[in-house]
Design an enzyme around this catalytic site. Structure first.
Site, PDB file in Angstrom:
ATOM      1  N   LYS A  57       0.835  -1.104  -0.012  1.00  0.00           N
ATOM      2  CA  LYS A  57       0.071   0.031   0.116  1.00  0.00           C
ATOM      3  C   LYS A  57       0.769   1.298  -0.068  1.00  0.00           C
ATOM      4  O   LYS A  57       0.312   2.481  -0.481  1.00  0.00           O
ATOM      5  CB  LYS A  57      -0.996   0.073   1.168  1.00  0.00           C
ATOM      6  CG  LYS A  57      -1.820  -0.906   1.399  1.00  0.00           C
ATOM      7  CD  LYS A  57      -2.715  -0.911   2.483  1.00  0.00           C
ATOM      8  CE  LYS A  57      -3.493  -2.270   2.689  1.00  0.00           C
ATOM      9  NZ  LYS A  57      -4.353  -2.198   4.055  1.00  0.00           N
ATOM     10  N   GLY A  58       2.044   1.112   0.488  1.00  0.00           N
ATOM     11  CA  GLY A  58       2.801   2.251   0.663  1.00  0.00           C
ATOM     12  C   GLY A  58       3.433   3.061  -0.506  1.00  0.00           C
ATOM     13  O   GLY A  58       3.277   4.331  -0.167  1.00  0.00           O
ATOM     14  N   GLU A 109       8.349   1.528  -5.457  1.00  0.00           N
ATOM     15  CA  GLU A 109       8.416   0.746  -4.314  1.00  0.00           C
ATOM     16  C   GLU A 109       8.572   1.747  -3.207  1.00  0.00           C
ATOM     17  O   GLU A 109       9.380   2.827  -3.580  1.00  0.00           O
ATOM     18  CB  GLU A 109       9.471  -0.460  -4.003  1.00  0.00           C
ATOM     19  CG  GLU A 109       9.379  -0.955  -2.626  1.00  0.00           C
ATOM     20  CD  GLU A 109       7.993  -1.533  -2.467  1.00  0.00           C
ATOM     21  OE1 GLU A 109       6.911  -0.947  -1.871  1.00  0.00           O
ATOM     22  OE2 GLU A 109       7.925  -2.751  -2.153  1.00  0.00           O
ATOM     23  N   ASP A 110       7.981   2.000  -2.243  1.00  0.00           N
ATOM     24  CA  ASP A 110       8.095   2.857  -1.381  1.00  0.00           C
ATOM     25  C   ASP A 110       9.450   2.949  -0.512  1.00  0.00           C
ATOM     26  O   ASP A 110      10.059   4.011  -0.449  1.00  0.00           O
ATOM     27  CB  ASP A 110       7.099   3.109  -0.158  1.00  0.00           C
ATOM     28  CG  ASP A 110       7.048   1.762   0.535  1.00  0.00           C
ATOM     29  OD1 ASP A 110       7.285   0.716   0.239  1.00  0.00           O
ATOM     30  OD2 ASP A 110       5.948   1.876   1.598  1.00  0.00           O
ATOM     31  N   ASP A 146      14.616  -2.031   2.271  1.00  0.00           N
ATOM     32  CA  ASP A 146      15.463  -1.961   3.525  1.00  0.00           C
ATOM     33  C   ASP A 146      16.473  -3.380   3.208  1.00  0.00           C
ATOM     34  O   ASP A 146      17.497  -3.320   2.757  1.00  0.00           O
ATOM     35  CB  ASP A 146      14.952  -2.022   4.943  1.00  0.00           C
ATOM     36  CG  ASP A 146      13.759  -2.791   5.180  1.00  0.00           C
ATOM     37  OD1 ASP A 146      13.690  -3.773   4.339  1.00  0.00           O
ATOM     38  OD2 ASP A 146      13.032  -2.553   5.961  1.00  0.00           O
ATOM     39  N   LYS A 193      16.913   2.240   2.488  1.00  0.00           N
ATOM     40  CA  LYS A 193      17.683   2.121   3.851  1.00  0.00           C
ATOM     41  C   LYS A 193      18.880   1.136   3.605  1.00  0.00           C
ATOM     42  O   LYS A 193      18.951   0.055   4.066  1.00  0.00           O
ATOM     43  CB  LYS A 193      16.677   1.492   5.086  1.00  0.00           C
ATOM     44  CG  LYS A 193      15.538   2.500   5.706  1.00  0.00           C
ATOM     45  CD  LYS A 193      14.973   1.694   6.765  1.00  0.00           C
ATOM     46  CE  LYS A 193      14.064   2.494   7.401  1.00  0.00           C
ATOM     47  NZ  LYS A 193      13.345   1.683   8.535  1.00  0.00           N
ATOM     48  N   PHE A 228      12.609   4.429  12.081  1.00  0.00           N
ATOM     49  CA  PHE A 228      11.149   4.121  11.747  1.00  0.00           C
ATOM     50  C   PHE A 228      10.466   5.084  11.087  1.00  0.00           C
ATOM     51  O   PHE A 228      10.191   6.323  11.791  1.00  0.00           O
ATOM     52  CB  PHE A 228      10.460   3.716  12.957  1.00  0.00           C
ATOM     53  CG  PHE A 228       9.152   2.918  12.485  1.00  0.00           C
ATOM     54  CD1 PHE A 228       9.089   1.586  12.402  1.00  0.00           C
ATOM     55  CD2 PHE A 228       7.951   3.694  12.095  1.00  0.00           C
ATOM     56  CE1 PHE A 228       8.193   0.769  11.807  1.00  0.00           C
ATOM     57  CE2 PHE A 228       6.917   2.874  11.835  1.00  0.00           C
ATOM     58  CZ  PHE A 228       6.963   1.340  11.739  1.00  0.00           C
ATOM     59  N   ASP A 282       3.710   4.147   7.224  1.00  0.00           N
ATOM     60  CA  ASP A 282       2.579   3.936   8.209  1.00  0.00           C
ATOM     61  C   ASP A 282       3.130   3.198   9.305  1.00  0.00           C
ATOM     62  O   ASP A 282       4.203   2.414   9.531  1.00  0.00           O
ATOM     63  CB  ASP A 282       1.330   3.103   7.772  1.00  0.00           C
ATOM     64  CG  ASP A 282       1.702   1.479   7.708  1.00  0.00           C
ATOM     65  OD1 ASP A 282       1.105   0.921   8.440  1.00  0.00           O
ATOM     66  OD2 ASP A 282       2.619   1.028   6.827  1.00  0.00           O
ATOM     67  N   ARG A 317      -0.169   7.255   7.015  1.00  0.00           N
ATOM     68  CA  ARG A 317       0.243   7.448   5.673  1.00  0.00           C
ATOM     69  C   ARG A 317       0.031   8.882   5.226  1.00  0.00           C
ATOM     70  O   ARG A 317       0.814   9.086   4.329  1.00  0.00           O
ATOM     71  CB  ARG A 317      -0.482   6.179   4.892  1.00  0.00           C
ATOM     72  CG  ARG A 317      -0.258   4.707   5.113  1.00  0.00           C
ATOM     73  CD  ARG A 317      -0.922   4.117   4.067  1.00  0.00           C
ATOM     74  NE  ARG A 317      -0.826   2.570   4.423  1.00  0.00           N
ATOM     75  CZ  ARG A 317       0.108   1.904   4.252  1.00  0.00           C
ATOM     76  NH1 ARG A 317       1.444   2.202   3.686  1.00  0.00           N
ATOM     77  NH2 ARG A 317       0.054   0.584   4.607  1.00  0.00           N
TER      78      ARG A 317
END
Length: 172
Positions: free
Chosen positions: A41-42, A96-97, A100, A128, A149, A156, A162
């Site tokens: 969703k991000g 993609e958001d 990591d 990241k 974070f 989110d 979000r």
């Protein structure tokens, strides 16, 4: 908890960098079109702003995938929502958001390559890099961020935050 988050990336910084990345993508795909795959969703917020700034003709797809149960990787890609169209012979851009460890994105890239696209590139809003466990080549990166974070602009905490227009972070 989500009020007055420390700002990692302002709304203005995010929009400026997305415009720069959109121009890079346009330069790389002159005379072509692209199937843009937004990863739910991000990445929705990033995808919308990115494609609005692009001049390259696009078709939009969404996927929802995971390779984790809780905090542990399963070693497999779980496709919760797959593509609605065939991408064989097409230029594909995964949006993609965040990346990591690289685990999920690596599995997704292999999955999509098995569908024989003409080309496959990856755009991420946030990298990241210090958390990487799997090497994944990123074609377009907006920001390399510290191991914090992050919340806002698609990121989110338990599905909340979000819609904060900037990227903030939760202090340890």
């Amino acid at each position: 908890m989500l009020e007055n988050l420390p700002v990692l990336l302002s709304e203005e910084e995010v929009q400026k960098r997305i415009a720069e990345v959109a121009a890079e993508i346009d330069k790389d795909f002159v005379g072509e079109d692209i199937v843009v795959i937004s990863i739910l969703k991000g990445a929705i917020f990033f995808t919308v702003d990115l494609v609005k700034k692009m001049k390259t003709p696009i078709e939009l797809e969404v996927m929802q995938v995971s390779s984790y149960v809780g905090t542990e990787t399963t070693g497999n890609l779980l496709v919760k929502k797959d593509l609605d169209r065939d991408i064989a012979g097409r230029n594909v851009l995964i949006v993609e958001d965040i990346i990591d460890t690289g685990t999920t994105l690596s599995y997704l890239k292999e999955y999509l390559l098995s569908k024989n696209p003409k080309s496959l590139k990856i755009a991420v809003l946030a990298d990241k890099a210090e958390r990487r466990k799997v090497d994944v080549k990123l074609d377009y990166t907006c920001f390399v961020i510290p191991d914090k974070f992050v919340v806002g602009y698609g990121f989110d905490v338990d599905e909340k935050g979000r819609n904060i227009p900037y990227v903030g972070y939760i202090e340890d």
